[in-house]
Design an enzyme around this catalytic site. Structure first.
Site, PDB file in Angstrom:
ATOM      1  N   LYS A  73      47.620 -80.303  66.141  1.00 34.85           N
ATOM      2  CA  LYS A  73      48.503 -81.295  66.086  1.00 34.85           C
ATOM      3  C   LYS A  73      49.362 -80.731  64.392  1.00 34.85           C
ATOM      4  O   LYS A  73      48.425 -80.402  63.507  1.00 34.85           O
ATOM      5  CB  LYS A  73      47.903 -82.601  65.677  1.00 34.85           C
ATOM      6  CG  LYS A  73      49.135 -83.676  65.355  1.00 34.85           C
ATOM      7  CD  LYS A  73      48.281 -84.950  65.178  1.00 34.85           C
ATOM      8  CE  LYS A  73      49.417 -86.064  64.644  1.00 34.85           C
ATOM      9  NZ  LYS A  73      48.834 -87.379  64.506  1.00 34.85           N
ATOM     10  N   LYS A 131      44.446 -80.355  62.383  1.00 33.77           N
ATOM     11  CA  LYS A 131      45.543 -81.332  62.254  1.00 33.77           C
ATOM     12  C   LYS A 131      46.197 -80.837  60.784  1.00 33.77           C
ATOM     13  O   LYS A 131      45.426 -80.865  59.591  1.00 33.77           O
ATOM     14  CB  LYS A 131      44.869 -82.724  62.178  1.00 33.77           C
ATOM     15  CG  LYS A 131      46.040 -83.712  61.888  1.00 33.77           C
ATOM     16  CD  LYS A 131      45.284 -84.927  61.864  1.00 33.77           C
ATOM     17  CE  LYS A 131      46.296 -86.091  61.597  1.00 33.77           C
ATOM     18  NZ  LYS A 131      45.673 -87.470  61.539  1.00 33.77           N
TER      19      LYS A 131
END
Length: 325
Positions: free
Chosen positions: A249, A196
């Site tokens: 992400k 992330k």
């Protein structure tokens, strides 16, 4: 090679049916995970200003929304909660009657066919907007793990099918796996936000989740967008700690990372098609600058081509409609 000295690649592109016959990568409704933002109160279905077509929904509208997804053929949702009350401990994240816990119970009761994924983080619930406990301006790692474990267990108790921790604390998968197992939820898988990045593409989400940090930023625990090898170390750690799925992400600017994660690790890979990626296309389409359907399908296909098995996307409803046509 033919008599002209070159290959006839265009033979397989000549008609729609031929192109469909040899298409290597396809999007299906089973690939889609739809994010929902559940808020406290009643009679609320309010569009997020920066995300056209995405809504804050109160519990009394939730069943209607879930039945719409079921009718379209979407089988999985990831639940984000937007609570009224916030504090330094993020206590509403692990409250028995917190907004996410109540939403999970309602979905599993009224539309049990859906797979319910619980986002497991503290940032929406803390008054400072960070993903863990804060002391003297620093986000504390190990004390935050205890609260994340409590949150995951409370979500599993509410009926969540999958726990998706998104906080990027070191050791969060190991702590949550141990906590779930000890609480009797060894069958519940973990969909880890393994990679992330500290990305500028999250802006509209923070508008939707009311989760902007009240000071500083999240670069001390989310990843530097410039780093590739570090992403592999993060994914490797999560696999060793017991992750069942790996999320990358954002997706669009990190196709290289997705492909390398998929090639290296034997786990289902999830692409998160984030809010900024969504809002850019919506804005361009609303201005008539792009063909929304064509650009969305091209983008999601590229994510699958890069290795994604599943895609979390705010376009899920639109894509399901297009596929149903």
């Amino acid at each position: 090679m033919n008599s002209n000295g070159f290959k006839r690649h265009r033979r397989l592109r000549r008609t729609d049916s031929l192109r469909a016959l040899v298409r290597e990568t396809k999007i299906t409704k089973d690939d889609l995970i739809y994010p929902i933002f559940v808020v406290e109160g009643e009679g609320i279905k309010k569009e997020v200003a920066s995300m056209p077509g995405v809504f804050h929904i109160s519990l009394d509208y939730l069943t209607e929304e879930m039945k719409e997804l079921e009718a379209k053929g979407i089988r999985s949702v990831i639940v984000f909660g937007v609570p009224h009350d916030k504090d330094s401990q993020g206590s509403q994240a692990y409250c028995e009657h917190g907004i996410v816990q109540e939403a999970i119970r309602k979905i599993k009761k009224d539309v049990p066919s859906l797979t319910v994924i619980a986002d497991t983080c503290l940032c929406q619930y803390t008054d400072h907007g960070h993903c863990g406990l804060v002391e003297n301006g620093e986000v504390l790692n190990d004390p935050s793990l205890e609260l994340l474990v409590k949150t995951a267990i409370s979500q599993a108790e509410s009926g969540a099918d999958i726990i998706a921790p998104s906080n990027m604390m070191d050791g969060f998968v190991a702590a949550i796996r141990e906590g779930l197992d000890e609480a009797g939820y060894s069958q519940i898988p973990i969909m880890s936000y393994a990679v992330k990045y500290a990305s500028a593409f999250y802006g509209p989400f923070r508008d939707a989740a009311h989760s902007s940090p009240q000071f500083g930023d999240r670069r001390a625990y989310q990843m530097d967008p410039a780093n590739r090898l570090e992403a592999m170390r993060e994914a490797e750690s999560d696999m060793e700690e017991g992750a069942d799925f790996l999320i990358v992400k954002p997706a669009l600017s990190y196709m290289d990372i997705m492909r390398e994660v998929k090639d290296r690790f034997n786990a289902p890979l999830v692409a998160y098609n984030v809010s900024g990626e969504y809002s850019m296309i919506k804005a361009a389409a609303m201005n008539g600058w792009v063909n929304e359907q064509e650009i969305v399908m091209e983008k999601l296909t590229s994510m699958k081509r890069a290795g994604a098995d599943l895609i979390i996307t705010y376009f899920a409803k639109d894509v399901a409609d297009w596929l149903n046509e």
